[in-house]
Design a protein around this motif. Structure first.
Motif, PDB file in Angstrom:
ATOM      1  N   VAL A 152      -3.118   6.074 -16.104  1.00  0.00           N
ATOM      2  CA  VAL A 152      -1.986   6.657 -16.829  1.00  0.00           C
ATOM      3  C   VAL A 152      -1.967   8.170 -16.702  1.00  0.00           C
ATOM      4  CG1 VAL A 152      -1.044   7.090 -19.128  1.00  0.00           C
ATOM      5  CG2 VAL A 152      -1.649   4.784 -18.467  1.00  0.00           C
ATOM      6  N   ILE A 153      -3.119   8.804 -16.899  1.00  0.00           N
ATOM      7  CA  ILE A 153      -3.135  10.278 -16.853  1.00  0.00           C
ATOM      8  C   ILE A 153      -2.920  10.804 -15.434  1.00  0.00           C
ATOM      9  CG2 ILE A 153      -4.592  10.479 -18.914  1.00  0.00           C
ATOM     10  CD1 ILE A 153      -6.952  11.118 -17.084  1.00  0.00           C
ATOM     11  N   ASN A 154      -3.167   9.953 -14.435  1.00  0.00           N
ATOM     12  CA  ASN A 154      -2.981  10.380 -13.043  1.00  0.00           C
ATOM     13  C   ASN A 154      -1.619   9.984 -12.475  1.00  0.00           C
ATOM     14  OD1 ASN A 154      -5.498  11.727 -12.407  1.00  0.00           O
ATOM     15  ND2 ASN A 154      -6.486   9.729 -12.568  1.00  0.00           N
ATOM     16  N   LEU A 155      -0.766   9.380 -13.290  1.00  0.00           N
ATOM     17  CA  LEU A 155       0.567   9.009 -12.803  1.00  0.00           C
ATOM     18  C   LEU A 155       1.352  10.253 -12.401  1.00  0.00           C
ATOM     19  CD1 LEU A 155       2.087   6.175 -15.042  1.00  0.00           C
ATOM     20  CD2 LEU A 155       1.680   6.110 -12.578  1.00  0.00           C
ATOM     21  N   ARG A 156       2.060  10.139 -11.287  1.00  0.00           N
ATOM     22  CA  ARG A 156       2.881  11.234 -10.773  1.00  0.00           C
ATOM     23  C   ARG A 156       4.363  10.848 -10.833  1.00  0.00           C
ATOM     24  NH1 ARG A 156      -1.230  13.484 -11.498  1.00  0.00           N
ATOM     25  NH2 ARG A 156      -2.774  14.163  -9.968  1.00  0.00           N
ATOM     26  N   LEU A 157       5.213  11.855 -10.889  1.00  0.00           N
ATOM     27  CA  LEU A 157       6.657  11.592 -10.824  1.00  0.00           C
ATOM     28  C   LEU A 157       6.989  10.887  -9.517  1.00  0.00           C
ATOM     29  CD1 LEU A 157       8.054  15.009 -12.133  1.00  0.00           C
ATOM     30  CD2 LEU A 157       7.956  12.855 -13.388  1.00  0.00           C
ATOM     31  N   SER A 158       6.271  11.258  -8.458  1.00  0.00           N
ATOM     32  CA  SER A 158       6.511  10.657  -7.147  1.00  0.00           C
ATOM     33  C   SER A 158       6.000   9.222  -7.055  1.00  0.00           C
ATOM     34  CB  SER A 158       5.858  11.506  -6.049  1.00  0.00           C
ATOM     35  OG  SER A 158       4.480  11.708  -6.316  1.00  0.00           O
ATOM     36  N   ASP A 159       5.308   8.755  -8.110  1.00  0.00           N
ATOM     37  CA  ASP A 159       4.826   7.363  -8.154  1.00  0.00           C
ATOM     38  C   ASP A 159       5.837   6.429  -8.801  1.00  0.00           C
ATOM     39  OD1 ASP A 159       2.357   8.022  -6.997  1.00  0.00           O
ATOM     40  OD2 ASP A 159       1.449   8.458  -8.942  1.00  0.00           O
ATOM     41  N   LEU A 160       6.924   6.993  -9.328  1.00  0.00           N
ATOM     42  CA  LEU A 160       7.905   6.188 -10.067  1.00  0.00           C
ATOM     43  C   LEU A 160       9.012   5.718  -9.130  1.00  0.00           C
ATOM     44  CD1 LEU A 160       8.252   8.469 -13.238  1.00  0.00           C
ATOM     45  CD2 LEU A 160       6.569   6.646 -12.813  1.00  0.00           C
ATOM     46  N   PHE A 161       9.102   4.414  -8.951  1.00  0.00           N
ATOM     47  CA  PHE A 161      10.155   3.828  -8.130  1.00  0.00           C
ATOM     48  C   PHE A 161      11.002   2.927  -9.033  1.00  0.00           C
ATOM     49  CE2 PHE A 161       6.596   4.866  -5.406  1.00  0.00           C
ATOM     50  CZ  PHE A 161       7.194   5.475  -4.302  1.00  0.00           C
ATOM     51  N   PHE A 162      11.740   3.577  -9.937  1.00  0.00           N
ATOM     52  CA  PHE A 162      12.456   2.845 -10.974  1.00  0.00           C
ATOM     53  C   PHE A 162      13.587   1.986 -10.409  1.00  0.00           C
ATOM     54  CE2 PHE A 162      11.283   5.714 -14.844  1.00  0.00           C
ATOM     55  CZ  PHE A 162       9.998   5.212 -14.768  1.00  0.00           C
ATOM     56  N   LYS A 163      14.235   2.442  -9.345  1.00  0.00           N
ATOM     57  CA  LYS A 163      15.320   1.641  -8.762  1.00  0.00           C
ATOM     58  C   LYS A 163      14.801   0.306  -8.247  1.00  0.00           C
ATOM     59  CE  LYS A 163      18.510   5.319  -7.391  1.00  0.00           C
ATOM     60  NZ  LYS A 163      19.197   5.992  -6.251  1.00  0.00           N
ATOM     61  N   GLU A 164      13.589   0.351  -7.719  1.00  0.00           N
ATOM     62  CA  GLU A 164      12.966  -0.881  -7.213  1.00  0.00           C
ATOM     63  C   GLU A 164      12.255  -1.657  -8.318  1.00  0.00           C
ATOM     64  OE1 GLU A 164      12.530   2.110  -5.996  1.00  0.00           O
ATOM     65  OE2 GLU A 164      13.434   2.072  -3.994  1.00  0.00           O
ATOM     66  N   GLY A 165      12.044  -1.014  -9.494  1.00  0.00           N
ATOM     67  CA  GLY A 165      11.382  -1.673 -10.610  1.00  0.00           C
ATOM     68  C   GLY A 165       9.873  -1.681 -10.516  1.00  0.00           C
ATOM     69  N   PHE A 166       9.297  -0.679  -9.825  1.00  0.00           N
ATOM     70  CA  PHE A 166       7.846  -0.601  -9.661  1.00  0.00           C
ATOM     71  C   PHE A 166       7.338   0.820  -9.872  1.00  0.00           C
ATOM     72  CE2 PHE A 166       8.768  -4.491  -7.373  1.00  0.00           C
ATOM     73  CZ  PHE A 166       7.645  -5.279  -7.587  1.00  0.00           C
ATOM     74  N   ILE A 167       6.038   0.929 -10.167  1.00  0.00           N
ATOM     75  CA  ILE A 167       5.350   2.215 -10.121  1.00  0.00           C
ATOM     76  C   ILE A 167       4.129   2.054  -9.217  1.00  0.00           C
ATOM     77  CG2 ILE A 167       6.075   3.047 -12.393  1.00  0.00           C
ATOM     78  CD1 ILE A 167       3.365   2.174 -13.503  1.00  0.00           C
ATOM     79  N   LYS A 168       3.769   3.141  -8.540  1.00  0.00           N
ATOM     80  CA  LYS A 168       2.584   3.121  -7.676  1.00  0.00           C
ATOM     81  C   LYS A 168       1.403   3.634  -8.480  1.00  0.00           C
ATOM     82  CE  LYS A 168       2.043   6.137  -4.340  1.00  0.00           C
ATOM     83  NZ  LYS A 168       2.275   6.853  -3.066  1.00  0.00           N
ATOM     84  N   VAL A 169       0.358   2.832  -8.549  1.00  0.00           N
ATOM     85  CA  VAL A 169      -0.807   3.143  -9.389  1.00  0.00           C
ATOM     86  C   VAL A 169      -2.025   3.355  -8.501  1.00  0.00           C
ATOM     87  CG1 VAL A 169      -2.314   2.295 -11.226  1.00  0.00           C
ATOM     88  CG2 VAL A 169       0.139   1.792 -11.292  1.00  0.00           C
TER      89      VAL A 169
END
Length: 298
Positions: A152-169
């Motif tokens: 969670v603390i390492n999540l980046r804005l560039s990890d958010l793929f909201f249109k596709e419904g996923f986040i990169k972790v």
């Protein structure tokens, strides 16, 4: 070879060849440091190459009086890893812990929260304060995606793929996976981004970090623990709650509602299905429902 040199080489091995996280490396090193402290305190003058099975066994006997069986088992496991490394590098012929068995411990089931308790905890967040929106987004992400606190603390804005419904972790050992994210969790993250984060003075190097502290820097693990502990007190929940409790609750609730164990394994980022199987033991009623629904002689 001196202990400090052996430990330094071991840390490099864990980092470069094993690809372990800094937290894991620190934990493994701590087990070896306990042995080193014991040798110094008892004036036992041996090196990593000359320490005998008897001397290690005496250390285990001593530590067994100070810690519980689970901690003792972890220390033995950590030391076995260290001496296996020395054997692998041809510094030693054999591992002095080869014949030392760990104490038998029962499988500890993780603590979980009910859906009502999670709602109660989130309802205790003071949204009138700027950090309120951030804290709600953090808790919704912990529970909604089943993430580890470090993830969670390492999540980046560039990890958010909201249109596709996923986040990169990015998980343990820098291994990456894509985790589904619900519309509700997306909504709370977007509220935080639009109303709080966009107005912050962000420090250099943290422009892509999603969750920020008041100074515009990445949050620490300790801060997430503090936030949850305070919310636990404010909500009146008399339970020992940590960030991992949300991850456990995520997996348990998915399983209770009929989710496939393999799918949960992928979302949690477990290398082995055995790790995920612990959640099967948490609610026996789920097993009964599966039997009644799928067995031909139901």
């Amino acid at each position: 070879m001196k202990w400090e040199n052996a430990l330094k080489d071991y840390r490099e091995y864990l980092k470069i060849e094993r690809g372990l996280s800094q937290n894991t490396i620190t934990n493994y090193s701590f087990d070896v440091e306990k042995l080193i402290s014991y040798l110094i305190e008892n004036e036992i003058n041996v090196s990593p190459l000359t320490i005998s099975e008897e001397e290690v066994q005496q250390f285990i006997y001593t530590i067994a009086k100070q810690v519980n069986a689970r901690s003792q088992s972890r220390i033995i496991s950590g030391l076995k890893g260290f001496f296996n490394f020395l054997v692998f590098e041809d510094y030693r012929k054999q591992n002095p812990l080869e014949l030392i068995e760990s104490p038998k411990i029962g499988r500890k089931l993780p603590d979980t929260l009910s859906i009502d308790e999670i709602d109660q905890l989130i309802a205790a967040i003071d949204l009138s304060k700027p950090e309120g929106e951030r804290n709600r987004a953090i808790l919704e992400t912990l529970y909604g995606c089943g993430l580890r606190v470090s993830e969670v603390i390492n999540l980046r804005l560039s990890d958010l793929f909201f249109k596709e419904g996923f986040i990169k972790v990015t998980g343990k050992g820098d291994k990456q996976r894509f985790v589904p994210i619900s519309d509700a969790t997306q909504k709370y993250i977007n509220l935080y981004r639009e109303h709080i984060r966009s107005h912050q003075d962000i420090q250099k190097g943290h422009e892509d970090t999603l969750f920020l502290n008041r100074r515009g820097k990445q949050l620490t693990r300790a801060m997430i623990f503090t936030i949850i502990r305070r919310l636990s007190d404010d909500s009146g929940l008399h339970k020992k709650i940590s960030p991992h409790t949300f991850r456990h609750s995520f997996a348990t609730h998915l399983l209770e509602n009929g989710a496939d164990l393999r799918a949960i394994q992928q979302m949690l980022g477990h290398e082995s299905i055995t790790t995920t199987e612990i959640y099967v033991h948490m609610d026996r009623s789920h097993l009964k429902n599966v039997m009644e629904q799928y067995h031909p002689r139901r």
